[in-house]
Design a protein around this motif. Sequence first.
Motif, short mmCIF file in Angstrom:
data_model
loop_
_atom_site.label_atom_id
_atom_site.label_comp_id
_atom_site.label_asym_id
_atom_site.label_seq_id
_atom_site.Cartn_x
_atom_site.Cartn_y
_atom_site.Cartn_z
N PHE A 283 19.64 20.24 8.16
CA PHE A 283 19.85 21.03 6.94
C PHE A 283 18.79 22.12 6.76
CE2 PHE A 283 21.55 16.76 6.20
CZ PHE A 283 22.89 17.06 5.98
N LEU A 284 18.24 22.61 7.88
CA LEU A 284 17.30 23.72 7.85
C LEU A 284 17.97 25.04 8.23
CD1 LEU A 284 14.20 22.00 9.50
CD2 LEU A 284 14.56 22.48 7.07
N GLY A 285 19.23 24.98 8.56
CA GLY A 285 19.99 26.17 8.92
C GLY A 285 21.46 25.93 8.70
N THR A 286 22.26 26.97 8.91
CA THR A 286 23.70 26.85 8.64
C THR A 286 24.56 27.17 9.86
OG1 THR A 286 23.75 29.11 7.78
CG2 THR A 286 23.46 27.33 6.18
N ASP A 287 24.24 28.23 10.59
CA ASP A 287 25.15 28.74 11.62
C ASP A 287 24.51 28.70 13.01
OD1 ASP A 287 26.23 29.41 9.19
OD2 ASP A 287 26.90 31.39 9.80
N ARG A 288 25.37 28.48 14.02
CA ARG A 288 24.94 28.59 15.41
C ARG A 288 25.48 29.92 15.93
NH1 ARG A 288 27.35 23.28 15.89
NH2 ARG A 288 28.72 24.06 17.54
N ALA A 289 24.61 30.88 16.14
CA ALA A 289 25.04 32.27 16.34
C ALA A 289 24.70 32.80 17.72
CB ALA A 289 24.40 33.16 15.27
N HIS A 290 24.73 31.96 18.74
CA HIS A 290 24.36 32.39 20.09
C HIS A 290 25.23 33.55 20.58
CE1 HIS A 290 23.13 32.26 24.29
NE2 HIS A 290 24.40 32.19 24.62
N ALA A 291 26.53 33.45 20.39
CA ALA A 291 27.43 34.51 20.88
C ALA A 291 27.14 35.84 20.19
CB ALA A 291 28.88 34.11 20.66
N PHE A 292 26.86 35.82 18.92
CA PHE A 292 26.54 37.02 18.15
C PHE A 292 25.30 37.69 18.71
CE2 PHE A 292 25.45 38.57 13.57
CZ PHE A 292 25.91 39.84 13.88
N ARG A 293 24.24 36.90 18.92
CA ARG A 293 23.01 37.45 19.47
C ARG A 293 23.24 38.03 20.86
NH1 ARG A 293 21.16 32.14 17.92
NH2 ARG A 293 20.21 32.15 15.84
N GLN A 294 23.96 37.29 21.69
CA GLN A 294 24.18 37.73 23.07
C GLN A 294 24.98 39.02 23.12
OE1 GLN A 294 26.72 35.36 25.90
NE2 GLN A 294 24.72 34.94 26.81
N ALA A 295 25.97 39.15 22.23
CA ALA A 295 26.78 40.36 22.19
C ALA A 295 25.92 41.58 21.86
CB ALA A 295 27.90 40.21 21.16
N ILE A 296 24.99 41.44 20.91
CA ILE A 296 24.12 42.57 20.53
C ILE A 296 23.22 42.97 21.69
CG2 ILE A 296 22.16 43.19 19.04
CD1 ILE A 296 23.57 41.56 16.83
N LEU A 297 22.72 42.00 22.43
CA LEU A 297 21.84 42.31 23.55
C LEU A 297 22.61 42.91 24.73
CD1 LEU A 297 19.57 39.13 23.50
CD2 LEU A 297 18.97 41.43 22.73
#
Length: 401
Positions: A283-297
Amino acid sequence: MRALTWHGKHDVRVDTVDDPEIINPRDAIIKVTSTAICGSDLHLYDAYIPTLQKGDVLGHEFMGEVVEVGPKSTLKKGQRVVVPFTIACGACYFCERHQYSCCDNSNPADNQDISEQLYGHPMSGLFGYSHMTGGYAGGQAEYVRVPFSDVGPIVIPDGVEDDKVLFLSDILPTGWMGAENAEIKPGDTVAVWGCGPVGLFAIQSAFIMGAARVIAIDHFPKRLELAKRFGAETLNFNDNRVYEALQEMTGGIGPDAVIDCVGLEAHGFFADNILDQVKVSTFLGTDRAHAFRQAILAVRKGGRVSVPAVYGGFIDKFPIGAFMEKGLTMKTGQTHVQHYLPGLLQAIIDEKIDTEFMISHRLPLENAPDGYKLFHDHQNVATKIVLKPDLAKTTVEMPQE
């Protein structure tokens, strides 16, 4: 009537609930003939979306026959309609600009504070998607009340089967808008993360809009095979280092545009994803955003980032430096379904868009809990599940993968 109701994490049940009634003059009552389980329904199933209450009726992809109308509805009894998952009044500041998923009036005032505190402004109403989005009963049911029925539903011509048009309710316009937001130009190379239903429609849409190459990224072999059907090149992220592969495939430049169709429950054994999972579990975070980060890079400098995928809360480790230094443009948002319906319906009738290819299972509504488990646990087998309220309950065998 019978309807699928939420009772907690991985606990959905088909219960007997009250029949819907006309409440406002613009309402209509629809007898549901087909409804589908959406990937974003799994976020509810996994209890990632807040403000659900036990007994809430789920489902936002549905169509059916009009059986009752309020005095100000423009629908007529007996018409077959597809209903957008976004609920819009048609007259507010945003609806007048065809930004229907930003409607100011469809989320009741006593529910608006929830999303306003989280997002800065209240969300519009959505069917079957928590009290944060209005608390509306969804369409995984025998009947459903449709507010603002003079704005949302589109009438389906006789002779057009449900399975051809059901996905107008959400995933087809969502994939289309995802591709449109990527501002695809003829000759572009486009990378799409996630080959679920929205990703597959985004791939198909990208080619229609003129993309020369589409690179599809996933780890389910069947989904990657479906992507190849439309001419996409594929990357299995279990077998490839995605960033490096994309750079090699584009001569070191990167894709012109990237589309994130994964969202808040990204899979994969990656350092940032593991840390996200730990934070979500504690409960220290909400979303797993690996794909989002990878797309930006991965996207080229000066490229475009489109995010039709669902995100619900907050993420850290956002590559803001890359986003700024590379001069990227990003567009996101819930789909303005009503805006796209006429054109996409005509494209289906003209056979310019294939809509039935991804349906893997057709099940009775009474088997909806089995359908959720199947879709959740066996996504290489269950690419899209359509529920039919008129079918008799059967036995669903879970595949051995």
